[in-house]
Enzyme design. Structure first.
Site, PDB file in Angstrom:
ATOM      1  N   LYS A  82      41.652  -5.380  75.448  1.00 31.35           N
ATOM      2  CA  LYS A  82      42.396  -6.618  75.647  1.00 31.35           C
ATOM      3  C   LYS A  82      43.622  -6.697  74.739  1.00 31.35           C
ATOM      4  O   LYS A  82      44.509  -7.524  74.963  1.00 31.35           O
ATOM      5  CB  LYS A  82      41.500  -7.850  75.466  1.00 31.35           C
ATOM      6  CG  LYS A  82      41.012  -8.130  74.079  1.00 31.35           C
ATOM      7  CD  LYS A  82      40.046  -9.315  74.078  1.00 31.35           C
ATOM      8  CE  LYS A  82      39.536  -9.651  72.701  1.00 31.35           C
ATOM      9  NZ  LYS A  82      40.558 -10.174  71.783  1.00 31.35           N
ATOM     10  N   ASP A  83      43.696  -5.835  73.703  1.00 35.38           N
ATOM     11  CA  ASP A  83      44.854  -5.810  72.804  1.00 35.38           C
ATOM     12  C   ASP A  83      45.916  -4.804  73.234  1.00 35.38           C
ATOM     13  O   ASP A  83      46.999  -4.760  72.654  1.00 35.38           O
ATOM     14  CB  ASP A  83      44.414  -5.455  71.373  1.00 35.38           C
ATOM     15  CG  ASP A  83      43.538  -6.524  70.737  1.00 35.38           C
ATOM     16  OD1 ASP A  83      43.658  -7.697  71.135  1.00 35.38           O
ATOM     17  OD2 ASP A  83      42.732  -6.181  69.849  1.00 35.38           O
ATOM     18  N   ARG A 130      45.585 -18.144  76.858  1.00 32.77           N
ATOM     19  CA  ARG A 130      44.709 -18.077  78.041  1.00 32.77           C
ATOM     20  C   ARG A 130      43.528 -19.036  77.881  1.00 32.77           C
ATOM     21  O   ARG A 130      43.190 -19.783  78.804  1.00 32.77           O
ATOM     22  CB  ARG A 130      44.203 -16.636  78.213  1.00 32.77           C
ATOM     23  CG  ARG A 130      43.141 -16.460  79.299  1.00 32.77           C
ATOM     24  CD  ARG A 130      42.551 -15.057  79.248  1.00 32.77           C
ATOM     25  NE  ARG A 130      41.913 -14.780  77.967  1.00 32.77           N
ATOM     26  CZ  ARG A 130      40.673 -15.146  77.647  1.00 32.77           C
ATOM     27  NH1 ARG A 130      39.935 -15.810  78.509  1.00 32.77           N
ATOM     28  NH2 ARG A 130      40.175 -14.840  76.465  1.00 32.77           N
ATOM     29  N   ARG A 131      42.894 -19.013  76.705  1.00 31.84           N
ATOM     30  CA  ARG A 131      41.754 -19.905  76.470  1.00 31.84           C
ATOM     31  C   ARG A 131      42.209 -21.364  76.389  1.00 31.84           C
ATOM     32  O   ARG A 131      41.556 -22.258  76.929  1.00 31.84           O
ATOM     33  CB  ARG A 131      41.032 -19.504  75.180  1.00 31.84           C
ATOM     34  CG  ARG A 131      40.281 -18.190  75.286  1.00 31.84           C
ATOM     35  CD  ARG A 131      39.775 -17.725  73.936  1.00 31.84           C
ATOM     36  NE  ARG A 131      39.032 -16.468  74.037  1.00 31.84           N
ATOM     37  CZ  ARG A 131      38.829 -15.646  73.018  1.00 31.84           C
ATOM     38  NH1 ARG A 131      39.317 -15.934  71.821  1.00 31.84           N
ATOM     39  NH2 ARG A 131      38.138 -14.532  73.186  1.00 31.84           N
ATOM     40  N   ARG A 148      43.255 -18.729  63.508  1.00 28.31           N
ATOM     41  CA  ARG A 148      43.571 -17.320  63.249  1.00 28.31           C
ATOM     42  C   ARG A 148      42.680 -16.811  62.126  1.00 28.31           C
ATOM     43  O   ARG A 148      41.911 -17.548  61.540  1.00 28.31           O
ATOM     44  CB  ARG A 148      45.043 -17.168  62.835  1.00 28.31           C
ATOM     45  CG  ARG A 148      46.065 -17.448  63.911  1.00 28.31           C
ATOM     46  CD  ARG A 148      46.129 -16.401  65.002  1.00 28.31           C
ATOM     47  NE  ARG A 148      46.094 -15.039  64.496  1.00 28.31           N
ATOM     48  CZ  ARG A 148      47.128 -14.374  63.971  1.00 28.31           C
ATOM     49  NH1 ARG A 148      48.300 -14.957  63.889  1.00 28.31           N
ATOM     50  NH2 ARG A 148      46.998 -13.133  63.554  1.00 28.31           N
ATOM     51  N   ARG A 154      36.991 -17.258  60.610  1.00 27.01           N
ATOM     52  CA  ARG A 154      36.892 -18.234  61.691  1.00 27.01           C
ATOM     53  C   ARG A 154      35.516 -18.894  61.715  1.00 27.01           C
ATOM     54  O   ARG A 154      35.401 -20.106  61.891  1.00 27.01           O
ATOM     55  CB  ARG A 154      37.213 -17.553  63.032  1.00 27.01           C
ATOM     56  CG  ARG A 154      38.704 -17.283  63.198  1.00 27.01           C
ATOM     57  CD  ARG A 154      39.032 -16.684  64.542  1.00 27.01           C
ATOM     58  NE  ARG A 154      38.969 -15.229  64.512  1.00 27.01           N
ATOM     59  CZ  ARG A 154      39.213 -14.457  65.557  1.00 27.01           C
ATOM     60  NH1 ARG A 154      39.506 -15.006  66.727  1.00 27.01           N
ATOM     61  NH2 ARG A 154      39.166 -13.151  65.466  1.00 27.01           N
ATOM     62  N   CYS A 241      49.874  -9.551  75.689  1.00 28.46           N
ATOM     63  CA  CYS A 241      48.506  -9.963  75.363  1.00 28.46           C
ATOM     64  C   CYS A 241      48.416 -11.466  75.131  1.00 28.46           C
ATOM     65  O   CYS A 241      47.331 -12.049  75.194  1.00 28.46           O
ATOM     66  CB  CYS A 241      48.039  -9.233  74.104  1.00 28.46           C
ATOM     67  SG  CYS A 241      48.162  -7.455  74.219  1.00 28.46           S
TER      68      CYS A 241
END
Length: 311
Positions: A82-83, A130-131, A148, A154, A241
């Site tokens: 995904k990166d 996207r989220r 981040r 996190r 991305c």
């Protein structure tokens, strides 16, 4: 196989865990080979106080590792797919795709069982456009704040009460043995995953044909086919991305089904389509689906997103 192999990897806990898995697989397959990890700090790892979309979305977590491949400091690289941008340098190839982990996004919370259980105005953390877009559509009453930092950071912010919930990739938590932190998994109807989410990619120099042959035992055909459809979709959209684009493909025998999504930043417009066909046409299906969404209004949405990134 060579006596010594060097793997280029990000230095994050998850990246090192993923690269160590590849290292162990290679050493098990080739007992006379020693695999070394070379940790490389990427631009995306250095900039922690700015949303990634504001720093440019393409190659934030791979460029420095690709530079090390190109100049010979490392022999291969392990990435989260995904990166990886839809386009890679022409002398490199992401040629080995191991079997995919779970693709879904994970809802992580201390007090609430899923996104529907969050009270009105609850604070949820993610930096992914996207989220954010899909969350805003799903629960427009929530307060979505940027989040981040590495995984530990996190989770600590969640545990200290800065957020009522956060969203992470389920695959990463699984790979780190932190499955118990997954409160619930979003369905693909609630939140379509990122392109390639849950899958790893092993990148090599095009000229290293012997190494490519030697690593074929790690390659998983079905994962590679589905990821190729997703990446063809992303490439046609010219997406990086850090854009509100989702895509996820499944395969059943020789039939591939790809679902794609383009969303406005505020979540008020969600364009979503699905297309099926032969697995041998995976990339063509990705391109066709992308063009369908662009024609439906996706181009205007993405033009607006890119304008905001530049400003």
């Amino acid at each position: 196989m060579r006596k010594i192999l060097r793997i280029g990897t990000r230095a994050s806990m998850l990246a090192v865990t993923q690269s160590t898995w590849v290292k162990n697989q290679i050493e098990q397959q080739y007992p006379d080979t020693t695999v070394e990890l070379v940790k490389i700090l990427t631009k995306g790892d250095k900039i922690l106080d700015v949303p990634l979309a504001k720093v440019g979305g393409k190659g934030l977590f791979v460029k420095e590792i690709e530079d090390a491949l190109l100049d010979g400091r490392v022999d291969l690289a392990v990435h989260s797919m995904k990166d990886v941008p839809a386009e890679v340098p022409e002398s490199l190839q992401v040629a080995i795709i191991p079997k995919r982990e779970i693709p879904q996004d994970a809802f992580v919370s201390v007090n609430y069982k899923d996104v529907d259980a969050l009270p009105q105005g609850a604070v949820i953390g993610t930096s992914s456009l996207r989220r954010k877009s899909q969350l805003a559509c799903l629960r427009p009453d929530l307060e979505i704040r940027d989040l981040r930092g590495n995984l530990d950071t996190r989770l600590r912010k969640l545990d200290e009460g800065e957020y009522d919930a956060i969203i992470l990739a389920g695959a990463g938590l699984n790979r780190l043995g932190m499955q118990k932190r997954i409160t619930a998994l979003f369905t693909s109807e609630q939140m379509l995953p990122a392109i390639g989410q849950g899958s790893l990619g092993i990148e090599l120099r095009m000229a290293d044909t012997e190494l490519l042959d030697g690593l074929q035992f790690l390659h998983h055909r079905d994962t590679a086919v589905t990821v190729s459809a997703e990446r063809a979709f992303l490439l046609r959209l010219e997406g990086g991305c850090q854009v509100p684009i989702g895509g996820f493909a499944t395969i059943d025998n020789d039939t591939i089904t790809l679902t794609g999504l383009i969303a406005s930043l505020d979540g008020k417009t969600i364009l979503r389509e699905q297309l099926s066909g032969m697995a041998s046409d995976a990339e063509k299906i990705g391109v066709t689906l992308a063009e369908t969404l662009l024609d439906r209004g996706g181009k205007a949405i993405l033009d607006e997103v890119y304008k905001n990134e530049i400003s």
